[in-house]
Design a protein around this motif. Structure first.
Motif, PDB file in Angstrom:
ATOM      1  N   TYR A 124      15.012  66.881  14.930  1.00 45.48           N
ATOM      2  CA  TYR A 124      16.707  66.357  14.710  1.00 45.48           C
ATOM      3  C   TYR A 124      16.693  66.372  13.094  1.00 45.48           C
ATOM      4  N   ARG A 131      20.485  68.147  16.846  1.00 49.32           N
ATOM      5  CA  ARG A 131      19.066  69.306  17.288  1.00 49.32           C
ATOM      6  C   ARG A 131      19.144  70.205  16.401  1.00 49.32           C
ATOM      7  N   ARG A 162      17.095  62.232  19.250  1.00 43.91           N
ATOM      8  CA  ARG A 162      18.048  61.757  19.015  1.00 43.91           C
ATOM      9  C   ARG A 162      18.152  60.294  18.194  1.00 43.91           C
TER      10      ARG A 162
END
Length: 165
Positions: A124, A131, A162
């Motif tokens: 990420y 992403r 994330r």
């Protein structure tokens, strides 16, 4: 005829690029140099620990951007690293979590692109919101593959997961 095909292909490419959503432009930050930085960070980690790895970095679509089979590994290590990278890019979470997913979700183990061995980790951006791709590492025990992947991601200034807001 060949000339017309090239022009047509170029026109389709231009039309396709114009139709991309604004978010796709954020992905441009993950270029070949960034992929190489992730790979290099993983190599530094592996060498510091006396390890040898197969390492594959892919973009968000699972396409190879950088790869290296370190000395001491056979072709199986790099092939498995590629599968791990593709799985993490496709599903958006580490392959280490796919084992539990396969146990808890009927049919998940047979879904396309599922790998139930640690070493595939998504990449990420620095904010943890987009992403960019994934890295797959193979050649050592899964916990060492994971550590190498995460070290490569961190060395390049990216995150392995994330960030929820």
């Amino acid at each position: 005829m060949m000339k017309l095909q090239v022009v047509t292909g170029g026109l389709l490419l231009a039309i396709g690029a114009a139709a991309l959503p604004a978010q796709a432009h954020d992905m441009a930050a993950f270029d070949a140099a960034a992929a190489q930085a992730v790979l290099n960070g993983c190599v530094v980690h592996a060498e510091a620990n006396g390890q040898s790895q197969g390492i594959v970095v892919v973009d968000a679509g699972g396409h190879i951007m950088a790869a290296l089979r370190m000395d001491g590994n056979g072709p199986g290590a790099i092939a498995f690293a590629e599968e791990k990278a593709y799985a993490a890019a496709t599903w958006g979470f580490p392959t280490s979590g796919m084992e539990q997913g396969a146990r808890n979700t009927p049919g998940f183990a047979d879904a396309p692109g599922v790998v139930t061995v640690g070493g595939g980790v998504p990449i990420y951006d620095a904010t943890g919101q987009h992403r960019l791709g994934a890295i797959g590492v193979s050649g050592e025990p899964p916990e060492d593959d994971i550590a190498c992947a995460e070290a490569g991601i961190a060395a390049a200034g990216f995150l392995p997961s994330r960030v929820r807001q």
